[in-house]
Design an enzyme around this catalytic site. Structure first.
Site, PDB file in Angstrom:
ATOM      1  N   CYS A   1       0.837  -1.206   0.000  1.00 24.05           N
ATOM      2  CA  CYS A   1       0.000   0.000   0.000  1.00 24.05           C
ATOM      3  C   CYS A   1       0.865   1.248   0.000  1.00 24.05           C
ATOM      4  CB  CYS A   1      -0.938  -0.012   1.208  1.00 24.05           C
ATOM      5  SG  CYS A   1      -2.026   1.439   1.260  1.00 24.05           S
TER       6      CYS A   1
ATOM      7  N   GLU B   1      -4.220  -4.462  -4.271  1.00 25.12           N
ATOM      8  CA  GLU B   1      -4.040  -3.045  -4.614  1.00 25.12           C
ATOM      9  C   GLU B   1      -4.473  -2.805  -6.063  1.00 25.12           C
ATOM     10  OE1 GLU B   1      -2.927  -0.065  -3.243  1.00 25.12           O
ATOM     11  OE2 GLU B   1      -3.159  -1.048  -1.311  1.00 25.12           O
TER      12      GLU B   1
END
Length: 219
Positions: free
Chosen positions: A135, A204
């Protein structure tokens, strides 16, 4: 090779896919549909609550005071600063705080946050490091790519500036060092770290896709 670089090499195909995703490219060019960005704001707001939980639980598992202090500090930073930025993004689109807090997580958001929280509770500190790394490093790399594409200021410039700021770079540097320390300290955990990293990296990518397609529940 630093273990953080090993992980990035392991997930390079996912990284390239993120950089080429239309959400990323169109946001950089300032032409992303506002509905897609609104969907990202709402879903990422809900994601951040669990991302903060990940850091909080990691802090409780840390074995040294400095690491514990920093991880718990990141959890507070997410709750106090990054979520406030999302509230500001939302306000620009007429989305109230009550509306943000009442948003139903999309399937991809549930998958990602469930993976993070489960890893936090069941995994080692090394696995947690692998899970949280995509992230932070991903957003910095994506935002730098966006900055390279952008030719002028536009409505999404604050997004790019947020994730290329000195503060975010410093946070990412610490995260990378944390991954490297875990990789050096727990060599037997390398495969588990790679697996956690790659799962988060794929999610993601799916998060960009979720926002771009305005993913929701059919029923």
């Amino acid at each position: 090779m630093a273990f953080s670089d090993d992980l990035l090499e392991h997930g390079s195909h996912v990284w390239e896919a993120q950089l080429e995703h239309p959400f990323v490219v169109e946001l950089a060019e300032g032409i992303l549909d506002e509905d897609a960005f609104e969907h990202w704001v709402k879903q990422d707001y809900r994601y951040l609550l669990d991302y903060a939980r990940l850091f909080s639980i990691a802090g409780g598992k840390a074995r040294d005071e400095a690491t514990m202090t920093h991880l718990l500090g990141v959890a507070h930073q997410v709750l106090d600063h990054e979520m406030e930025l999302h509230r500001e993004f939302a306000a620009d689109y007429g989305i109230s705080v009550d509306e943000l807090e009442g948003v139903e997580k999309a399937p991809t958001c549930i998958a990602y946050t469930s993976f993070l929280v489960r890893t936090a509770h069941e995994g080692s500190i090394a696995e947690i490091a692998g899970a949280l790394y995509p992230c932070m490093q991903g957003y910095l790399d994506v935002a730098e790519h966006m900055a390279d594409i952008a030719t002028e200021e536009h409505r999404y410039t604050p997004f790019i500036e947020t994730y290329t700021s000195d503060e975010f770079r410093e946070a990412t540097d610490w995260c990378r060092e944390f991954v490297d320390r875990c990789g050096e300290r727990y060599p037997g955990e390398h495969e588990a770290m790679r697996e956690a990293f790659l799962t988060s990296a794929k999610l993601e990518y799916r998060f960009w896709e979720m926002a771009y397609t305005r993913e929701g529940w059919a029923l």
